[in-house]
Design a protein around this motif. Structure first.
Motif, PDB file in Angstrom:
ATOM      1  N   MET A  61       0.927  -1.150   0.103  1.00 22.33           N
ATOM      2  CA  MET A  61       0.015   0.169   0.001  1.00 22.33           C
ATOM      3  C   MET A  61       0.735   1.348   0.029  1.00 22.33           C
ATOM      4  O   MET A  61       1.650   1.458   1.031  1.00 22.33           O
ATOM      5  CB  MET A  61      -0.903   0.116   1.291  1.00 22.33           C
ATOM      6  N   ASN A  62       0.777   2.124  -0.823  1.00 20.11           N
ATOM      7  CA  ASN A  62       1.585   3.424  -1.078  1.00 20.11           C
ATOM      8  C   ASN A  62       0.379   4.168  -0.523  1.00 20.11           C
ATOM      9  O   ASN A  62      -0.519   4.736  -1.449  1.00 20.11           O
ATOM     10  CB  ASN A  62       2.001   3.631  -2.532  1.00 20.11           C
ATOM     11  N   ILE A  63       0.893   4.971   0.497  1.00 22.89           N
ATOM     12  CA  ILE A  63       0.093   5.961   0.890  1.00 22.89           C
ATOM     13  C   ILE A  63       0.629   7.438   0.600  1.00 22.89           C
ATOM     14  O   ILE A  63       1.758   7.697   1.271  1.00 22.89           O
ATOM     15  CB  ILE A  63      -0.045   5.934   2.563  1.00 22.89           C
ATOM     16  N   ASN A  64      -0.059   7.847  -0.370  1.00 19.76           N
ATOM     17  CA  ASN A  64       0.635   9.254  -0.878  1.00 19.76           C
ATOM     18  C   ASN A  64      -0.419  10.435  -0.893  1.00 19.76           C
ATOM     19  O   ASN A  64      -1.505  10.296  -0.707  1.00 19.76           O
ATOM     20  CB  ASN A  64       1.294   8.987  -2.181  1.00 19.76           C
ATOM     21  N   PHE A  65       0.069  11.644  -1.417  1.00 23.77           N
ATOM     22  CA  PHE A  65      -0.658  12.714  -1.540  1.00 23.77           C
ATOM     23  C   PHE A  65      -0.473  13.436  -2.931  1.00 23.77           C
ATOM     24  O   PHE A  65      -0.256  14.387  -3.210  1.00 23.77           O
ATOM     25  CB  PHE A  65      -0.277  13.806  -0.579  1.00 23.77           C
ATOM     26  N   ASN A  66      -0.689  12.475  -4.015  1.00 18.14           N
ATOM     27  CA  ASN A  66      -0.371  12.834  -5.268  1.00 18.14           C
ATOM     28  C   ASN A  66      -1.659  13.314  -5.728  1.00 18.14           C
ATOM     29  O   ASN A  66      -2.637  12.666  -6.138  1.00 18.14           O
ATOM     30  CB  ASN A  66      -0.129  11.689  -6.399  1.00 18.14           C
ATOM     31  N   LYS A  67      -1.933  14.790  -5.850  1.00 18.23           N
ATOM     32  CA  LYS A  67      -3.140  15.528  -6.109  1.00 18.23           C
ATOM     33  C   LYS A  67      -4.112  15.244  -4.929  1.00 18.23           C
ATOM     34  O   LYS A  67      -4.599  16.324  -4.235  1.00 18.23           O
ATOM     35  CB  LYS A  67      -3.693  15.065  -7.304  1.00 18.23           C
ATOM     36  N   TYR A  68      -4.745  14.068  -4.656  1.00 18.76           N
ATOM     37  CA  TYR A  68      -5.758  13.793  -3.671  1.00 18.76           C
ATOM     38  C   TYR A  68      -4.885  12.481  -2.488  1.00 18.76           C
ATOM     39  O   TYR A  68      -3.990  11.789  -3.159  1.00 18.76           O
ATOM     40  CB  TYR A  68      -6.806  12.907  -4.074  1.00 18.76           C
ATOM     41  N   PHE A  69      -5.251  12.702  -1.612  1.00 18.09           N
ATOM     42  CA  PHE A  69      -4.738  11.873  -0.410  1.00 18.09           C
ATOM     43  C   PHE A  69      -5.386  10.438  -0.802  1.00 18.09           C
ATOM     44  O   PHE A  69      -6.416  10.306  -0.893  1.00 18.09           O
ATOM     45  CB  PHE A  69      -5.153  12.232   1.046  1.00 18.09           C
ATOM     46  N   ASN A  70      -4.451   9.465  -1.153  1.00 19.69           N
ATOM     47  CA  ASN A  70      -4.984   8.077  -1.342  1.00 19.69           C
ATOM     48  C   ASN A  70      -4.059   7.049  -0.971  1.00 19.69           C
ATOM     49  O   ASN A  70      -2.870   7.249  -0.592  1.00 19.69           O
ATOM     50  CB  ASN A  70      -5.027   8.151  -3.023  1.00 19.69           C
ATOM     51  N   ILE A  71      -4.752   5.920  -0.994  1.00 17.27           N
ATOM     52  CA  ILE A  71      -3.959   4.662  -0.577  1.00 17.27           C
ATOM     53  C   ILE A  71      -4.119   3.788  -1.973  1.00 17.27           C
ATOM     54  O   ILE A  71      -5.217   3.184  -2.229  1.00 17.27           O
ATOM     55  CB  ILE A  71      -4.586   3.932   0.619  1.00 17.27           C
ATOM     56  N   ASP A  72      -2.761   3.326  -2.434  1.00 17.87           N
ATOM     57  CA  ASP A  72      -2.771   2.572  -3.953  1.00 17.87           C
ATOM     58  C   ASP A  72      -2.380   1.196  -3.353  1.00 17.87           C
ATOM     59  O   ASP A  72      -1.319   1.113  -3.101  1.00 17.87           O
ATOM     60  CB  ASP A  72      -2.066   3.065  -4.728  1.00 17.87           C
ATOM     61  N   SER A  73      -3.284   0.321  -3.540  1.00 18.59           N
ATOM     62  CA  SER A  73      -3.073  -0.988  -2.926  1.00 18.59           C
ATOM     63  C   SER A  73      -2.822  -2.050  -3.931  1.00 18.59           C
ATOM     64  O   SER A  73      -3.775  -2.186  -4.731  1.00 18.59           O
ATOM     65  CB  SER A  73      -4.312  -1.526  -1.784  1.00 18.59           C
ATOM     66  N   LYS A  74      -1.932  -2.731  -4.023  1.00 19.71           N
ATOM     67  CA  LYS A  74      -1.734  -3.730  -5.031  1.00 19.71           C
ATOM     68  C   LYS A  74      -1.359  -5.150  -4.416  1.00 19.71           C
ATOM     69  O   LYS A  74      -0.465  -5.159  -3.434  1.00 19.71           O
ATOM     70  CB  LYS A  74      -0.633  -3.383  -5.889  1.00 19.71           C
ATOM     71  N   SER A  75      -1.912  -6.183  -4.623  1.00 18.27           N
ATOM     72  CA  SER A  75      -1.423  -7.641  -4.235  1.00 18.27           C
ATOM     73  C   SER A  75      -0.107  -7.988  -4.692  1.00 18.27           C
ATOM     74  O   SER A  75      -0.089  -8.007  -5.991  1.00 18.27           O
ATOM     75  CB  SER A  75      -2.656  -8.520  -4.447  1.00 18.27           C
ATOM     76  N   ILE A  76       0.883  -8.319  -3.997  1.00 21.35           N
ATOM     77  CA  ILE A  76       2.105  -8.973  -4.612  1.00 21.35           C
ATOM     78  C   ILE A  76       2.668 -10.258  -3.402  1.00 21.35           C
ATOM     79  O   ILE A  76       2.029 -10.320  -2.766  1.00 21.35           O
ATOM     80  CB  ILE A  76       3.269  -7.748  -4.345  1.00 21.35           C
ATOM     81  N   SER A  77       3.378 -10.736  -4.347  1.00 25.13           N
ATOM     82  CA  SER A  77       4.146 -11.988  -3.458  1.00 25.13           C
ATOM     83  C   SER A  77       4.860 -11.460  -2.210  1.00 25.13           C
ATOM     84  O   SER A  77       5.713 -10.317  -2.501  1.00 25.13           O
ATOM     85  CB  SER A  77       5.199 -12.808  -4.143  1.00 25.13           C
ATOM     86  N   PRO A  78       4.962 -12.037  -1.099  1.00 25.37           N
ATOM     87  CA  PRO A  78       5.396 -11.434  -0.001  1.00 25.37           C
ATOM     88  C   PRO A  78       6.755 -11.807   0.251  1.00 25.37           C
ATOM     89  O   PRO A  78       7.456 -12.202   1.174  1.00 25.37           O
ATOM     90  CB  PRO A  78       4.642 -11.950   1.269  1.00 25.37           C
ATOM     91  N   LYS A  79       7.640 -11.429  -0.521  1.00 22.54           N
ATOM     92  CA  LYS A  79       9.242 -11.881  -0.679  1.00 22.54           C
ATOM     93  C   LYS A  79       9.735 -10.789   0.269  1.00 22.54           C
ATOM     94  O   LYS A  79       9.682  -9.478   0.216  1.00 22.54           O
ATOM     95  CB  LYS A  79      10.018 -11.634  -1.882  1.00 22.54           C
ATOM     96  N   GLY A  80      10.434 -11.303   1.401  1.00 22.35           N
ATOM     97  CA  GLY A  80      11.089 -10.416   2.455  1.00 22.35           C
ATOM     98  C   GLY A  80       9.983  -9.806   3.507  1.00 22.35           C
ATOM     99  O   GLY A  80      10.364  -9.089   4.304  1.00 22.35           O
ATOM    100  N   VAL A  81       8.830  -9.953   3.476  1.00 27.74           N
ATOM    101  CA  VAL A  81       7.676  -9.435   4.222  1.00 27.74           C
ATOM    102  C   VAL A  81       7.268 -10.422   5.293  1.00 27.74           C
ATOM    103  O   VAL A  81       6.895 -11.643   4.831  1.00 27.74           O
ATOM    104  CB  VAL A  81       6.407  -9.076   3.357  1.00 27.74           C
ATOM    105  N   TYR A  82       7.311 -10.032   6.586  1.00 27.14           N
ATOM    106  CA  TYR A  82       6.820 -10.795   7.698  1.00 27.14           C
ATOM    107  C   TYR A  82       5.547 -10.155   8.268  1.00 27.14           C
ATOM    108  O   TYR A  82       5.723  -9.005   8.243  1.00 27.14           O
ATOM    109  CB  TYR A  82       7.988 -11.311   8.653  1.00 27.14           C
ATOM    110  N   ASP A  83       4.894 -11.031   9.096  1.00 25.87           N
ATOM    111  CA  ASP A  83       3.808 -10.600   9.960  1.00 25.87           C
ATOM    112  C   ASP A  83       4.253 -10.056  11.336  1.00 25.87           C
ATOM    113  O   ASP A  83       4.056  -8.901  11.680  1.00 25.87           O
ATOM    114  CB  ASP A  83       2.805 -11.295   9.927  1.00 25.87           C
TER     115      ASP A  83
END
Length: 401
Positions: free
Chosen positions: A141-163
Motif C-alpha cells: 500500500m502506497n499512501i501518498n498525496f499525489n493530487k489527492y490523499f490516497n492509498i494505492d493497494s496492490k497484491s504482490i508476493s510477500p518476498k521479504g515481508v513478515y507479519d
C-alpha cells in the motif's frame, strides 16, 4: 457452437460495459470533490493502522472520513474538538489497513453530503505499508498525496515481508538474568523458537531477531531494533525473564506497553497468562498500570543520568522527556511515533536508521516470571507450552480483530 460463441461474446460485452460504466461513474465522482481542502497536520502508520489529524473549522461538525474506491465506500468516525479533528488519540487505532483489499482508495472528508480532499501540511510525503499475509499474498500500500490523499493497494508476493517479529532478549556474551546454570538468554531463545512455530501453525510469517545464542547489536542495520522494520512486520514481541536482587521473593509476569496506545492486547495477554499458567500478575509495583500491565517511561532521575553521560562524553543532550518510553524495544521500533531518539550522537551506539520513521511497529515486551525465584523458575521450566499457547492465542485474536 455458434450459440456458445455468441453467449461468450455477450458475457464479455456485459462485463466490459459494467467496468466502463463503473470507471465513468467514479471519474465523475472525483470531479465533484470540493475545491476546499482540509489540513492534515500529522499522519503516520503504527502497527496496522493509519492515523491522522489536523485543523478544521466549525462548518464540518458532522464530518466523517471516507475511503472511496470504484467499488466501495468505507466510513470512519472522527473526533472534532476546538477546531481540530483526529481519528484516535491512541496510536494503534485509526483505519485498519489490513481490512482494505486491492485497489485505489481516495481518503476524503464527507460533510453535508459533500466530499472534501486533504492537504498534507507535514514533512512526511509518502509511506509504504505491507499488509498481513493471506494466501501467500500481501497488499503493498502506497499512501501518498499525489493530487489527492490516497492509498494505492496492490497484491504482490510477500518476498521479504513478515507479519510478526519475535525478539529473544539478550544473547551472546549478554546472558541476562542468572540462577545457577540457568541463563535468561537461553530461555528467551527457546521460548522464541517455540512461539515462532506456534504462530506459523496459525498461518503467520515470523522473523526472529537472533539465531541460536548469538549476540546481536542493538542499533544500526540488521540490528535488534532494525529487523522489525527490515521485515515489514506489524507486531514485535520481545521475550524476557525477570530478576530482582533486592526482593528475592518477587514473582509473576509483566507485560510492558505504551501509555498512548489501546491496551486491549496487553490485558487480554495477561488474562490468558493468569488463567493458563501457574504464575499470576507480578508483585512488582514499579511502573504498574493495572493487573500485570506496565508503562515504563523516563523519570527525571533517568533524564539527569542521560544528560550527565552526554556531558561526560561530549555530545548534545537527547530530547528526552517524561513522555519518552524507557524500554528501547518499544521506543526505537516505533520511529518518531514513539519518540525514538538514537541518532548516533552517542558514538557508543550506531544510529537507529528508523528513528525518524513515519511507520512504527507495534511493540510489547514480556517478562515471563523471575528467574532468580525458584518457584517461578520451576514454572518457566515446566509450563513452556502453556506460556506459548497463551501468547499465540492472544496474538492471533488481536491480529484478526
Amino acid at each position: 457452437m455458434k450459440k456458445v460463441l455468441v453467449l461468450i461474446i455477450l458475457i464479455i460485452l456485459v462485463v466490459c460495459g459494467y467496468h466502463f460504466y463503473n470507471d465513468y461513474k467514479f471519474n465523475q465522482f472525483i470531479k465533484k470533490i470540493e475545491s476546499d481542502k482540509i489540513s492534515i497536520d500529522d499522519f503516520y502508520v503504527y502497527g496496522n493502522h493509519l492515523n491522522f489529524s489536523g485543523s478544521i473549522d466549525e462548518n464540518y461538525k458532522d464530518a466523517k472520513i471516507i475511503l472511496k474506491s470504484k467499488n466501495k465506500e468505507l466510513e470512519y468516525d472522527i473526533n472534532i474538538k476546538d477546531d481540530e479533528y483526529y481519528l484516535s488519540k491512541k496510536i494503534n487505532e485509526g483505519i485498519n489497513l489490513d481490512k482494505l483489499g486491492s485497489g485505489k482508495y481516495y481518503v476524503l472528508l464527507k460533510s453535508n453530503d459533500k466530499y472534501y480532499s486533504f492537504e498534507n501540511n507535514t514533512k512526511y510525503k509518502n509511506v509504504t505499508y505491507y499488509s498481513t499475509i493471506k494466501n501467500n499474498k500481501t497488499n503493498k500500500m502506497n499512501i501518498n498525496f499525489n493530487k489527492y490523499f490516497n492509498i494505492d493497494s496492490k497484491s504482490i508476493s510477500p518476498k521479504g515481508v513478515y507479519d510478526i517479529t519475535i525478539d529473544a532478549g539478550h544473547g551472546g556474551d549478554d546472558t541476562g538474568a542468572i540462577n545457577g546454570s540457568h541463563y535468561e538468554a537461553d530461555y528467551t531463545y527457546e521460548y522464541a523458537i517455540a512461539l515462532k512455530k506456534k504462530l506459523e501453525s496459525k498461518g503467520y510469517t515470523v522473523k526472529l531477531t537472533r539465531d541460536e545464542n548469538d549476540g546481536i547489536k542493538t542499533y544500526g542495520k540488521h540490528s535488534r531494533t532494525a529487523i522489525p522494520y527490515e521485515s515489514h512486520s506489524k507486531l514485535v514481541i520481545s521475550i524476557h525473564f525477570n530478576s530482582s536482587e533486592s526482593y528475592i521473593s518477587q514473582t509473576g509476569f509483566e507485560v510492558y506497553a505504551l501509555d498512548n496506545s489501546n491496551l486491549s492486547f496487553a490485558y487480554d495477554l495477561t488474562n490468558n497468562l493468569d488463567k493458563n499458567t501457574s504464575l499470576t500478575y507480578s508483585t512488582n509495583t514499579a511502573y504498574l498500570k493495572d493487573k500485570g500491565v506496565y508503562l515504563k517511561y523516563f523519570r527525571q532521575s533517568d533524564i539527569d543520568y542521560m544528560n550527565n553521560q552526554a556531558d561526560l562524553n561530549g555530545y548534545n543532550y537527547y530530547n528526552i522527556t517524561s513522555s519518552t518510553p524507557y524500554l528501547y524495544m518499544l521506543r526505537e521500533t516505533g520511529g518518531r511515533i514513539t519518540n525514538a531518539f538514537v541518532d548516533g550522537r552517542n558514538t557508543k551506539y550506531e544510529a537507529n536508521p528508523y528513528y525518524k520513521s513515519n511507520i512504527g511497529i507495534e511493540a510489547y515486551l514480556l517478562e515471563l516470571g523471575y528467574i532468580n525465584n525458584n518457584k517461578d523458575l520451576k514454572v518457566i521450566d515446566n509450563e513452556k507450552s502453556n506460556f506459548i499457547n497463551s501468547i499465540a492465542d492472544s496474538i492471533d485474536k488481536y491480529m484478526k480483530k
